[in-house]
Write an enzyme that holds these catalytic residues in place. Structure first.
Site, PDB file in Angstrom:
ATOM      1  CB  CYS A  71      -0.949  -0.014   1.375  1.00  0.00           C
ATOM      2  SG  CYS A  71      -0.132   0.029   2.693  1.00  0.00           S
ATOM      3  CD  GLN A 137       0.533  -5.895   8.306  1.00  0.00           C
ATOM      4  OE1 GLN A 137      -0.307  -5.148   7.708  1.00  0.00           O
ATOM      5  NE2 GLN A 137       0.235  -7.187   8.850  1.00  0.00           N
TER       6      GLN A 137
END
Ligand SMILES: NC(=O)c1ccc[n+]([C@@H]2O[C@H](COP(=O)([O-])OP(=O)(O)OC[C@H]3O[C@@H](n4cnc5c(N)ncnc54)[C@H](OP(=O)(O)O)[C@@H]3O)[C@@H](O)[C@H]2O)c1
Ligand SMILES: *[C@@H]1O[C@H](CO)[C@@H](O)[C@H](O)[C@H]1NC(C)=O
Ligand SMILES: *[C@@H]1O[C@H](CO)[C@@H](O)[C@H](O)[C@H]1NC(C)=O
Length: 470
Positions: A71, A137
């Site tokens: 992202c 992440q």
């Protein structure tokens, strides 16, 4: 396109000397350099990585490739036979796949080569380049690139080694520094952000909706619970991921609804978190403008927090008076606090990264000397062994076996070459740079007529061009 050609020309002028060597390049953009509107056009979902790698490796000067698309970033890593042409080809490819003109793309791209590219990937993997410093992440995402790459032909030795090392460095940094202590995730930043935007007393009563039950959805629910939220509605497209949420998130009532009820649920919610991997917006203007009003104490608008890339809430919704929409880029404001602490932690990690990237690049460079070393050794051995045999034969010595002569020859060669071999290693402690090593390889090749094929990638490139044009 004139200016683009100038750009290539400029790079060509600067390149000269290094032309003969393959390079690792990192070409990409991140939330530091490009807004989400642009990143979402370039994003490639995991299922598309193998195809992208294959396409990249079909380019004339690209040998190996990897795609790191999250992202916050879209970065292409390649091994290029000619770095300036490699940059041009990859940029062109990015433009074609995203529909963004090269001239526009160039304003946001960063280009890094060899040591800089290696260091950058290590920083990314360590969480140093993340929106939330040290978040975990990104390390899972780098691991995933490696996992997917294993099955793909163009993700071969050099790129594979690079990503394996990046994962190791990511772990090392988290283990040896306290960069990850207290690090929050993008998801917790999103919850934090919602808190900031809601009127104080409204938080506990606000009706929360989470759309998407993946990794991000799960974390959002967890952080909502941690902040005292007691009930949340979750839209799940399928059953599969619900089990993970059930297991990991406790202390909050979760109501599951199918995606077909998404709009009804949105109408009954005050805050909507969207976090699906959908490539199309789930909310458009016509959906949102007809939704019923939100709870009285929240005022007049519904809060949308869209942390998906590509975005799940269409650009057209941003202008509506009845909604306030925020995306990943808006989360910067939450995490920018505490700059000093961030800086200190980053410095600790930087030392490890410097050392690791130096050593990775040095070992890669030293590998190039291998063919020359092998040829040089066998050249010496041939001469010594032949001479030894002739001499022994002439003298009528026959106690010494053939094997004995070979052993003696090898031992002599080892002694003779011990010192010269040092000059084939890149070693910063001895001030030996990569260009010196390459120069040394060249000289040895020339002086001994070894004829190892270091300087000419030209033939390889021509062969590839011919293959692809068939
Ligand atoms: N991972 C991160 O660190 C991170 C951080 C910030 C933002 N993001 C963004 O957040 C989004 C989700 O990431 P993730 O890591 O949570 O992914 P994920 O674990 O793969 O989960 C994706 C979720 O989206 C659902 N989904 C996929 N396609 C859909 C569609 N067309 N319509 C409705 N639902 C759909 C999936 O449902 P099924 O189970 O039915 O397939 C799944 O529940 C992505 O856009 C990502 O870029 C990720
Ligand atoms: C979503 O999860 C719930 C709870 O496990 C399940 O009952 C429901 O069938 C799931 N929805 C879809 C569309 O699969
Ligand atoms: C390397 O270079 C530095 C600065 O030029 C010098 O101080 C140092 O002694 C050199 N080291 C070796 C091993 O030559």
């Amino acid at each position: 396109m004139g200016s683009h050609n100038d750009y290539v020309l400029l790079i060509e002028c600067l390149s000269g000397y290094t032309k003969e060597k393959s390079s690792i390049l990192a070409i990409g953009l991140s939330f530091h350099t490009a807004p989400v509107e642009m990143r979402e056009k370039l994003a490639i979902p995991e299922a598309g990585w193998p195809h992208a790698i294959e396409e990249l490796c079909r380019l004339n000067h690209i040998e190996e490739a990897a795609v790191l698309s999250t992202c916050n970033r879209m970065e292409i890593y390649v091994v290029a036979l000619s770095w300036h042409r490699g940059i041009w080809e990859v940029t062109d490819w990015m433009s074609k796949t995203s529909g963004i003109p090269v001239s526009e793309l160039r304003k946001h791209l960063f280009l890094l080569r060899d040591k800089d590219a290696v260091r950058h990937l290590f920083e990314v993997s360590a969480g140093l380049d993340s929106l939330v410093l040290g978040e975990g992440q990104i390390l899972s995402q780098v691991k995933q690139v490696l996992r997917v790459g294993k099955e793909v032909k163009g993700f071969s030795r050099n790129i594979g080694d690079l990503f394996r090392r990046a994962v190791a460095v990511g772990k090392l940094v988290r283990h040896q520094t306290n960069i990850a202590s207290g690090a929050v995730s993008v998801s917790s930043a999103a919850v934090e952000f919602a808190l900031m935007k809601l009127p104080k007393p409204a938080f506990s009563s606000a009706r929360m909706l989470v759309i998407g039950a993946g990794k991000v959805g799960q974390l959002i629910i967890k952080h909502l619970a941690a902040k005292g939220c007691t009930k949340v509605v979750v839209i799940n497209r399928s059953e599969g991921r619900v089990a993970a949420i059930r297991e990991k998130v406790k202390g909050i009532e979760i109501i599951y609804k199918p995606i077909s009820e998404m709009l009804t649920c949105a109408g009954e919610a005050d805050v909507v978190f969207t976090c699906t991997a959908s490539e199309m917006p789930l909310f458009l203007k016509e959906h949102v403008e007809n939704l019923p009003h939100v709870s009285q104490e929240l005022g007049c608008w519904r809060l949308f927090i869209d942390i998906s890339v590509p975005r799940n809430v269409g650009s057209c919704v941003y202008a509506l008076g009845s909604a306030q929409v925020y995306n990943v880029d808006d989360l910067k404001k939450v995490v920018e606090a505490n700059k000093e602490d961030r800086h200190r932690k980053a410095m600790e990690a930087q030392a490890i990264i410097n050392e690791e990237s130096e050593s990775f690049v040095a070992s890669r460079d030293s590998l190039e000397a291998v063919p020359t070393i092998i040829k040089l050794r066998s050249y010496f051995e041939r001469i010594l062994i032949v001479e030894l045999k002739e001499y022994l034969l002439k003298k009528g010595v026959d106690e010494i076996s053939n094997e004995g002569v070979i052993k003696l020859g090898e031992a002599l060669v080892n002694k003779l070459l011990h010192r010269p071999m040092q000059h084939f290693r890149c070693n910063p402690d001895e001030n030996r740079t990569r260009s010196e090593v390459i120069e040394n390889i060249r000289v040895i090749n020339r002086v001994f007529g070894l004829d190892t094929e270091i300087p000419d990638f030209g033939a390889e490139i021509r062969a590839k061009v011919e293959r692809t044009q068939k």
